[in-house]
Every structure is written in structure tokens, then in C-alpha cells.
Motif scaffolding. Structure first.
Motif, PDB file in Angstrom:
ATOM      1  N   LYS A 156       2.510   6.034 -10.623  1.00 34.85           N
ATOM      2  CA  LYS A 156       2.603   7.148 -11.561  1.00 34.85           C
ATOM      3  C   LYS A 156       2.933   6.677 -12.980  1.00 34.85           C
ATOM      4  N   ASN A 157       3.446   5.468 -13.115  1.00 34.11           N
ATOM      5  CA  ASN A 157       3.744   4.916 -14.442  1.00 34.11           C
ATOM      6  C   ASN A 157       2.586   4.109 -15.005  1.00 34.11           C
ATOM      7  N   GLY A 158       1.446   4.176 -14.322  1.00 32.82           N
ATOM      8  CA  GLY A 158       0.300   3.388 -14.775  1.00 32.82           C
ATOM      9  C   GLY A 158       0.309   2.018 -14.120  1.00 32.82           C
ATOM     10  N   ASP A 203       0.832  -1.213   0.000  1.00 31.90           N
ATOM     11  CA  ASP A 203       0.000   0.000   0.000  1.00 31.90           C
ATOM     12  C   ASP A 203       0.859   1.254   0.000  1.00 31.90           C
ATOM     13  N   SER A 204       2.088   1.132   0.537  1.00 30.91           N
ATOM     14  CA  SER A 204       2.966   2.311   0.568  1.00 30.91           C
ATOM     15  C   SER A 204       3.585   2.584  -0.803  1.00 30.91           C
ATOM     16  N   LEU A 205       3.598   1.551  -1.646  1.00 27.89           N
ATOM     17  CA  LEU A 205       4.230   1.698  -2.968  1.00 27.89           C
ATOM     18  C   LEU A 205       3.233   2.085  -4.056  1.00 27.89           C
ATOM     19  N   PHE A 206       1.993   1.632  -3.918  1.00 25.82           N
ATOM     20  CA  PHE A 206       1.027   1.791  -4.999  1.00 25.82           C
ATOM     21  C   PHE A 206      -0.248   2.472  -4.516  1.00 25.82           C
ATOM     22  N   SER A 207      -0.898   3.193  -5.429  1.00 30.94           N
ATOM     23  CA  SER A 207      -2.195   3.781  -5.096  1.00 30.94           C
ATOM     24  C   SER A 207      -3.259   2.685  -5.054  1.00 30.94           C
ATOM     25  N   LYS A 208      -3.047   1.670  -5.896  1.00 34.15           N
ATOM     26  CA  LYS A 208      -3.940   0.495  -5.895  1.00 34.15           C
ATOM     27  C   LYS A 208      -3.105  -0.723  -6.220  1.00 34.15           C
ATOM     28  N   ASN A 209      -3.374  -1.849  -5.573  1.00 36.95           N
ATOM     29  CA  ASN A 209      -2.630  -3.057  -5.916  1.00 36.95           C
ATOM     30  C   ASN A 209      -3.483  -4.298  -5.722  1.00 36.95           C
ATOM     31  N   THR A 210      -3.203  -5.298  -6.556  1.00 29.71           N
ATOM     32  CA  THR A 210      -3.908  -6.585  -6.467  1.00 29.71           C
ATOM     33  C   THR A 210      -2.856  -7.683  -6.520  1.00 29.71           C
ATOM     34  N   ILE A 211      -2.950  -8.608  -5.582  1.00 33.23           N
ATOM     35  CA  ILE A 211      -2.011  -9.742  -5.581  1.00 33.23           C
ATOM     36  C   ILE A 211      -2.604 -10.829  -6.464  1.00 33.23           C
ATOM     37  N   SER A 212      -1.914 -11.195  -7.549  1.00 36.05           N
ATOM     38  CA  SER A 212      -2.500 -12.193  -8.432  1.00 36.05           C
ATOM     39  C   SER A 212      -1.950 -13.595  -8.177  1.00 36.05           C
ATOM     40  N   GLY A 220       7.757 -11.007   6.730  1.00 35.10           N
ATOM     41  CA  GLY A 220       7.094  -9.972   5.943  1.00 35.10           C
ATOM     42  C   GLY A 220       7.967  -8.789   5.564  1.00 35.10           C
ATOM     43  N   LEU A 221       9.274  -8.930   5.722  1.00 32.15           N
ATOM     44  CA  LEU A 221      10.157  -7.826   5.329  1.00 32.15           C
ATOM     45  C   LEU A 221      10.480  -7.931   3.846  1.00 32.15           C
ATOM     46  N   PRO A 222      10.394  -6.820   3.119  1.00 30.64           N
ATOM     47  CA  PRO A 222      10.655  -6.887   1.668  1.00 30.64           C
ATOM     48  C   PRO A 222      12.133  -7.143   1.398  1.00 30.64           C
ATOM     49  N   GLU A 223      12.411  -8.089   0.480  1.00 27.96           N
ATOM     50  CA  GLU A 223      13.790  -8.408   0.139  1.00 27.96           C
ATOM     51  C   GLU A 223      14.112  -8.078  -1.313  1.00 27.96           C
ATOM     52  N   LYS A 224      13.119  -8.203  -2.163  1.00 28.46           N
ATOM     53  CA  LYS A 224      13.393  -7.942  -3.585  1.00 28.46           C
ATOM     54  C   LYS A 224      12.117  -7.485  -4.280  1.00 28.46           C
ATOM     55  N   MET A 225      12.285  -6.592  -5.232  1.00 27.44           N
ATOM     56  CA  MET A 225      11.154  -6.140  -6.048  1.00 27.44           C
ATOM     57  C   MET A 225      11.650  -5.992  -7.468  1.00 27.44           C
ATOM     58  N   SER A 226      10.931  -6.595  -8.424  1.00 28.11           N
ATOM     59  CA  SER A 226      11.351  -6.433  -9.816  1.00 28.11           C
ATOM     60  C   SER A 226      10.128  -6.279 -10.717  1.00 28.11           C
ATOM     61  N   LEU A 227      10.319  -5.504 -11.754  1.00 26.01           N
ATOM     62  CA  LEU A 227       9.241  -5.277 -12.736  1.00 26.01           C
ATOM     63  C   LEU A 227       9.199  -6.464 -13.692  1.00 26.01           C
ATOM     64  N   ILE A 228       8.016  -7.002 -13.926  1.00 24.70           N
ATOM     65  CA  ILE A 228       7.878  -8.098 -14.890  1.00 24.70           C
ATOM     66  C   ILE A 228       7.598  -7.485 -16.252  1.00 24.70           C
ATOM     67  N   LEU A 244       5.722   4.235 -28.325  1.00 20.84           N
ATOM     68  CA  LEU A 244       5.972   5.653 -28.084  1.00 20.84           C
ATOM     69  C   LEU A 244       6.042   5.911 -26.580  1.00 20.84           C
ATOM     70  N   ALA A 245       6.109   7.174 -26.199  1.00 16.71           N
ATOM     71  CA  ALA A 245       6.168   7.525 -24.780  1.00 16.71           C
ATOM     72  C   ALA A 245       4.899   7.074 -24.069  1.00 16.71           C
ATOM     73  N   GLY A 246       5.054   6.752 -22.799  1.00 20.23           N
ATOM     74  CA  GLY A 246       3.891   6.330 -22.015  1.00 20.23           C
ATOM     75  C   GLY A 246       3.374   5.009 -22.528  1.00 20.23           C
ATOM     76  N   ASP A 247       2.058   4.892 -22.634  1.00 19.88           N
ATOM     77  CA  ASP A 247       1.434   3.643 -23.065  1.00 19.88           C
ATOM     78  C   ASP A 247       0.947   3.723 -24.512  1.00 19.88           C
ATOM     79  N   TRP A 248       1.497   4.632 -25.287  1.00 19.11           N
ATOM     80  CA  TRP A 248       1.055   4.802 -26.674  1.00 19.11           C
ATOM     81  C   TRP A 248       1.893   3.965 -27.632  1.00 19.11           C
ATOM     82  N   ARG A 249       1.228   3.470 -28.681  1.00 17.60           N
ATOM     83  CA  ARG A 249       1.926   2.704 -29.706  1.00 17.60           C
ATOM     84  C   ARG A 249       1.355   3.029 -31.078  1.00 17.60           C
TER      85      ARG A 249
END
Lengths: 189, 228
Positions: A157-159, A109-118, A171-179, B38-43
Motif C-alpha cells: 500500500k506504500n508503493g 507473498d503474504s506481505l506484498f501484492s508483488k515481490n521480486t528477490i534481487s 525458512g522462518l522469518p526473523e527480521k524485516m527492515s526497510l532499506i 512531499l506526501a507519498g512519492d511526490w517531490r
């Protein structure tokens, strides 16, 4: 002229493929898996069919056995010689102890405005005999380590993006990576 | 299971029985798809696709085997990803036929479902086609596309995969309705993450509701190239 242009495109793409470094995953026959790995998995007497995969990266090659047993998905990873690296079992959110779950939720919750664990997997590492006993009997007097691997859809902020997290047993965070999701151009157009 | 479904599709296709007076045509349909992030989520997507006829006729009657250039399509689409797996796109198609230029506006929504061992895409689109001597044609389309790796649980560079496009196109022109069904089984090869080639058969059937069906068999070869 139309066919000459198409041929040039194809020839160019083939030469580009020869320069690409491979990171890949592919299925192998059971007999092709290391004997030590096969023996370990066989001793667990899984009810479901076991599928074997090789994962190759620039740094290492590992062998993975995947199966479903008593309603749960198991993934057992070995190095190329068949030495056990870890066992991962897919679990529900409620299977994580409350205090640990609360710490994980607070962190997400501290990292994201909204999150879902899949997806959640519990990861066991330790001595082969200890882990074999743990999986077969559900408990063991031997020592082993526990971590939690989560796949999370997070909005920031990146969507919306997909992330993989590794948390310690407490429950301590050890690693985070973008898929990085696979290109979908050939599905959309 | 997904591989079994793919082969069931092929069997259904093979078992389809044409009726006398049904028309058919056989041809080639190569295409080149260039995608730019492109920038952001545009293609942006640019596609060039051509059709060349090899043979056409009526089932049961002597065939006319004569090569004829049919048309070339030039398509440009701009899309934006919304959410993790969905995207919205709008675009324009310019069709160059032997003696006519055709214009089309395209709007589409795509959703991709990711499963452990395969992906399925759902695409809903509408388009409006403008010809100089005909009323505007309006179409509503739905396409289902499963993509199945042939080695392992995901498609990696240097591996083959199966893909099937199964599409329903509803058309309305001057009050006249038609339905076209397409079944396109394809074998794909991934040279790299941004470079794929797919080949197969594009089967289409239309005009079967109120007349003699028109069956099209296009031997297709599609190249997808992305610039990140």
C-alpha cells in the motif's frame, strides 16, 4: 550580493556537518585490517582480490573482507579486534532447499501484492575453525548456524520499496527492515 | 572500473582539438538546488542557476576578456516516483537575460541503476522554449550520469565522490536542427545525506554540424539541499 548569499548558504551547511553523527563505511588498506582477520582470510586462499572495509555505526565498528571466489561473492565480517562474526555468500534462489524456499515465498507473498528477490546471501555463523573448513572444503563435521539474508523489492500500500529480510535455516522469518535508498536529487536535476 | 572510465572521459575531453574559426566562451555557473519531499512519492525541486561570462572569442584570435553577466534561470519541477528507481517530472523555467525574459516548459523521465559500488542515472527529457521574437525551440535530451564514491562502496557524509554528466541535446527550431553535446566532470562532497556540493567543468559544444562550433567552458559549483 549574489556571492554573499552563496557564501552564507555554504557556511551554514558546513556548521550543520559538524553536528552530524557519522554512520559510515570506507575502504582500508589490507595492512590496516586486524591481524587475526587477515590471517583468517589468508588461510581461505581466495582466488580473487580481497578488499577490506570498515563499517562504523553508533553502536559498533566492524571490519569486512569482500571478494569473489569461484564465481561467488563472499563477505566476511569481523569485530574491530578481528574476531569472526559471520560469513555471507551470495547464492541463487535455487540453492535454497525447496522446503525452505517455499516457506520464504509464502511469507513474502503474504506481505506484498508483488515481490521480486534481487539478492540472496547465505549466512554462516560459528566457530572460526569450523567455518574455515566449511568454506575451503564445502563441508565440515563441526556445528554451525545457517540463515538466509534476502533483499526484496516489494509492492504494497506504500508503493514499491526495498526490504532486507533474515530467515532461519528452515525458512522462518526473523527480521524485516526497510532499506532507505540514498537521495538521488543530484542525479535527477 | 568506474573510476577508470571517469578518467578516460577526462582524457577524451582534453584531447578534443578545436578548429580555427570555432568560437568559445569561458564563464562561471553557480547553482542552488532545493528539493522538498512531499506526501507519498511526490517531490518538488527548485533551482536557481546563473551564468557569468569571463572571456569569449575565436580560437587562435586575440581574446576578449571582459566580465559580463549573462543570465539567471529559475526552475521549478514537480516529480513523482514511479517504481523503485524511476521518476517522472514536469516543470517550468523562467530565464532572465539582459534584455529578455524566456519561458520554458520541461518534461523528464529519470531512471537510476544501483550497482554495488556506484550508481548510474539515465535522464530523458523534452523541453519547449518560448521567446518573444523567435519561433519555439523544441529539444530532446538524453543524459547519462555515473556517480562513483571515492572511499568505500557507498558515499557517506564527509566523503568525496566523482560524477560525470554526459548529455546529448537535439534541437529543432523553424526547421533548423542542431546537436549539442555536454561533458561535465564533477568532484562532489557530501556534507550530510541531504546536503551536497559539486564543482567542476561544464563543457558544451554545439553548432558544429552546419557551421563553426561554439565551445562553452563553464566553471560550475552546484549545491544540493533537501528537506525531508
Amino acid at each position: 550580493m549574489r556571492y554573499a548569499v552563496l557564501f552564507c548558504f555554504l557556511a551554514g551547511s558546513l556548521s550543520a556537518a559538524g553536528q552530524t553523527k557519522l554512520e559510515r563505511e570506507y575502504r582500508i588498506r589490507t595492512e590496516a585490517a586486524p591481524e587475526a582477520a587477515r590471517a583468517f582470510v589468508s588461510a581461505l586462499s581466495f582466488e580473487g582480490r580481497v578488499r577490506w572495509y570498515v563499517e562504523e555505526s553508533l553502536e559498533e565498528t566492524s571490519v569486512e573482507a569482500k571478494t569473489k571466489h569461484q564465481g561467488q561473492y563472499y563477505s566476511i565480517e569481523f569485530d574491530s579486534s578481528g574476531r569472526l562474526q559471520d560469513i555471507e555468500v551470495e547464492i541463487s534462489r535455487e540453492a535454497i532447499p525447496l522446503e525452505t524456499r517455499s516457506k520464504i515465498t509464502t511469507h513474502l507473498d503474504s506481505l506484498f501484492s508483488k515481490n521480486t528477490i534481487s539478492k540472496i546471501q547465505i549466512q554462516y555463523t560459528g566457530n572460526e575453525t569450523t567455518l574455515q573448513e566449511l568454506i575451503k572444503n564445502g563441508n565440515t563435521p563441526g556445528a554451525y548456524a545457517v540463515k538466509y539474508e534476502l533483499i526484496v523489492k516489494g509492492s504494497g500500500k506504500n508503493g514499491k520499496r526495498l526490504y532486507e529480510f533474515l530467515f532461519s535455516e528452515t525458512g522462518l522469518p526473523e527480521k524485516m527492515s526497510l532499506i532507505v535508498l540514498r537521495n538521488t536529487d543530484n542525479l535527477e536535476y | 572500473m568506474p573510476k577508470k572510465l571517469f578518467f578516460i572521459f577526462l582524457l577524451i575531453l582534453a584531447g578534443t582539438k578545436p578548429r580555427a574559426q570555432d568560437r568559445y566562451l569561458v564563464g562561471l555557473m553557480p547553482s542552488v538546488n532545493l528539493n522538498a519531499r512531499l506526501a507519498g512519492d511526490w517531490r518538488l525541486n527548485f533551482r536557481m542557476e546563473s551564468r557569468q561570462l569571463l572571456r569569449e572569442g575565436i580560437f587562435g584570435a586575440p581574446t576578449k576578456g571582459r566580465y559580463r553577466y549573462d543570465l539567471t534561470d529559475f526552475i521549478a519541477l514537480g516529480s513523482r516516483r514511479i517504481g523503485l528507481n524511476n521518476s517522472l517530472a514536469v516543470g517550468y523555467l523562467l530565464r532572465v537575460e539582459q534584455d529578455e525574459i524566456v519561458h520554458r516548459l520541461i518534461q523528464q523521465f529519470t531512471m537510476v541503476q544501483r550497482f554495488p559500488a556506484f550508481r548510474i542515472a539515465h535522464r530523458i527529457s523534452t523541453d519547449q522554449t518560448f521567446r518573444s521574437d523567435e519561433a519555439t525551440e523544441y529539444r530532446l535530451r538524453y543524459r547519462l550520469t555515473p556517480e562513483i564514491p571515492l572511499n568505500g562502496q557507498s558515499i557517506d557524509p564527509g566523503e568525496f565522490y566523482l560524477k560525470v554528466n554526459h548529455e546529448y541535446l537535439q534541437s529543432l527550431q523553424e526547421g533548423e536542427y542542431d546537436l549539442e553535446i555536454r561533458m561535465v566532470p564533477l568532484l562532489g562532497y557530501e556534507f550530510s545525506k541531504n546536503n551536497k556540493l559539486e564543482g567542476g567543468l561544464d563543457y558544451r559544444i554545439n553548432s558544429f554540424i552546419s557551421g563553426n562550433a561554439r565551445n562553452s567552458f563553464w566553471i560550475c559549483l552546484h549545491w544540493f539541499f533537501s528537506i525531508d
